[in-house]
Write an enzyme that holds these catalytic residues in place. Structure first.
Site, mmCIF file in Angstrom:
data_model
loop_
_atom_site.group_PDB
_atom_site.id
_atom_site.type_symbol
_atom_site.label_atom_id
_atom_site.label_comp_id
_atom_site.label_asym_id
_atom_site.label_seq_id
_atom_site.Cartn_x
_atom_site.Cartn_y
_atom_site.Cartn_z
ATOM 1 N N HIS A 15 6.145 -5.530 -11.708
ATOM 2 C CA HIS A 15 6.229 -5.398 -10.237
ATOM 3 C C HIS A 15 7.138 -6.482 -9.633
ATOM 4 O O HIS A 15 6.678 -7.382 -8.931
ATOM 5 C CB HIS A 15 4.816 -5.465 -9.617
ATOM 6 C CG HIS A 15 4.765 -4.926 -8.218
ATOM 7 N ND1 HIS A 15 3.673 -4.292 -7.706
ATOM 8 C CD2 HIS A 15 5.675 -4.935 -7.212
ATOM 9 C CE1 HIS A 15 3.904 -3.933 -6.451
ATOM 10 N NE2 HIS A 15 5.115 -4.324 -6.122
ATOM 11 N N GLU A 66 -2.548 -3.062 -11.773
ATOM 12 C CA GLU A 66 -1.776 -4.303 -11.976
ATOM 13 C C GLU A 66 -2.695 -5.510 -11.801
ATOM 14 O O GLU A 66 -3.533 -5.499 -10.905
ATOM 15 C CB GLU A 66 -0.641 -4.373 -10.954
ATOM 16 C CG GLU A 66 0.346 -3.240 -11.101
ATOM 17 C CD GLU A 66 1.388 -3.218 -9.980
ATOM 18 O OE1 GLU A 66 1.442 -4.167 -9.174
ATOM 19 O OE2 GLU A 66 2.120 -2.237 -9.896
ATOM 20 N N ARG A 93 4.681 2.842 -6.147
ATOM 21 C CA ARG A 93 3.361 2.315 -6.475
ATOM 22 C C ARG A 93 2.846 3.091 -7.679
ATOM 23 O O ARG A 93 3.151 4.284 -7.844
ATOM 24 C CB ARG A 93 2.377 2.546 -5.325
ATOM 25 C CG ARG A 93 2.504 1.576 -4.178
ATOM 26 C CD ARG A 93 1.966 0.194 -4.545
ATOM 27 N NE ARG A 93 1.936 -0.679 -3.391
ATOM 28 C CZ ARG A 93 2.914 -1.548 -3.069
ATOM 29 N NH1 ARG A 93 3.978 -1.666 -3.825
ATOM 30 N NH2 ARG A 93 2.798 -2.317 -2.013
HETATM 31 C C1 8YV Z 1 5.754 -7.435 -3.370
HETATM 32 C C2 8YV Z 1 5.491 -4.980 -2.598
HETATM 33 O O1 8YV Z 1 5.743 -7.543 -4.757
HETATM 34 O O2 8YV Z 1 6.656 -4.785 -0.563
HETATM 35 C C3 8YV Z 1 5.697 -4.446 -1.228
HETATM 36 O O3 8YV Z 1 4.856 -3.649 -0.782
HETATM 37 O O4 8YV Z 1 4.710 -4.489 -3.316
HETATM 38 C C4 8YV Z 1 6.340 -6.093 -3.078
HETATM 39 O O5 8YV Z 1 7.406 -6.340 -2.270
HETATM 40 C C5 8YV Z 1 4.498 -7.836 -2.810
HETATM 41 O O6 8YV Z 1 4.375 -7.597 -1.454
HETATM 42 C C6 8YV Z 1 4.185 -9.298 -3.076
HETATM 43 O O7 8YV Z 1 2.849 -9.344 -3.214
#
Ligand code: 8YV
Length: 311
Positions: A277, A259, A230
């Site tokens: 991302h 983001e 993150r």
């Molecule tokens: C996805 C993510 O981009 O798993 C996560 O926490 O950040 C990513 O897999 C996201 O969940 C889709 O919004």
């Protein structure tokens, strides 16, 4: 009567079709549904959202009938898990499904920055091949890769890095027993002992800015930072300064603090490869994640605990 659910971000079409078949789906991201969403708030019993977006406490407070938040992802840093539990709301994730694809993005970013892939692509398109010399890359073979946070994704990244001839070491908050890789005592020690430092740690209050100026200094002028965790685990001021003044050699970044409106300074940072991302963003994985969201919702509405509840 189909139960009402709220969708905070779009999912793949076949998944949304299944959601529509089973539930009355209110799409909060679709401005044209605003009035309908407002009217449905008291009836909404389930939420599906992404890991990157999560759901705010303000939203949760507007949903008195809410019992389940199905996260289409593994990150829960944008959800107050305790707040949800106090309201008897189950929060469930897509643990396990996205492991390899997220690790692959880490490997791809690492190779892209070591071998100048993005730079090379722009170089050709801008007609520079006939005019100048291209810089030599750096081989991953024989290099030390450090993994900050040795969960499922960290382990997958380490196994894949080994296939490129790299030796793996890690730092994890709690001891990890099922690995022979070298454990470092502190993040600083890990950075000192790494040519490439890959950040895969969960984001929370304790890990905020864990990659700071000291860690980047310890990584050093031949070291590369990869972030597939993150944005908040990296002090972006310190990272931009380190990239610009040569404190580190380069970075591959899939995640950012703000983001999608990331700091424009990243666009001009040297030896830096950026991705919007995309860790879990493959057709196969997003379908698998969507199926888990469906399973978690179905379990809740059948009066069972969602299988991957995390709170
Ligand atoms: C996805 C993510 O981009 O798993 C996560 O926490 O950040 C990513 O897999 C996201 O969940 C889709 O919004």
């Amino acid at each position: 009567m189909k139960p009402d659910i709220l969708l905070l971000e779009p999912m793949m079409k076949p998944i949304e079709e299944q959601l529509d078949a089973l539930y009355t789906v209110h799409r909060a991201y679709d401005g044209s549904q605003k009035a309908g969403v407002e009217e449905a708030l008291p009836r909404i019993r389930g939420v599906a959202t992404g890991g990157g977006g999560g759901i705010s406490n303000e939203w949760i407070e507007k949903l008195p009938s809410l019992g389940v938040i199905a996260v289409n992802g593994v990150g829960t840093d944008r959800i107050d898990l305790k707040f949800a539990r106090e309201r008897n709301i189950d929060v469930a994730t897509t643990l396990g499904v996205l492991t390899d694809d997220v690790a692959d993005i880490g490997i791809a970013l690492m190779l892209a920055v070591l071998r100048h892939i993005a730079y090379g692509d722009a170089y050709l398109r801008n007609g520079k091949w006939t005019k100048g010399e291209f810089p030599l890359g750096v081989s991953p073979k024989g290099k030390r890769v450090g993994i900050l946070g040795l969960g499922q994704i960290g382990k997958a990244f380490g196994r894949k890095a080994e296939a490129f001839g790299m030796s793996v070491r890690y730092w994890n908050r709690s001891p990890v027993s099922d690995t022979d890789w070298k454990a470092c005592a502190t993040p600083i020690e890990l950075a000192e002992d790494s040519d490439v430092l890959c950040v895969v740690i969960s984001a929370n209050a304790e890990t905020r800015n864990i990659i700071n100026a000291d860690i980047l200094k310890a990584l050093g002028p031949k070291g590369y930072l990869i972030n597939i965790a993150r944005g908040t685990v990296v002090d972006e001021d310190a990272l931009l300064a380190a990239l610009n003044d040569g404190t580190i050699a380069g970075a591959g970044l899939d995640v950012f603090v703000n983001e999608p409106s990331i700091r424009p300074d990243f666009f001009t940072a040297p030896n830096t490869v950026l991705m919007p991302h995309q860790g879990s963003a493959t057709i196969e994985t997003r379908l698998g994640m969507g199926e888990m969201v469906l399973k978690n919702l179905a379990a809740y509405f059948a009066g069972e605990k969602p299988p991957t509840t995390v709170n």
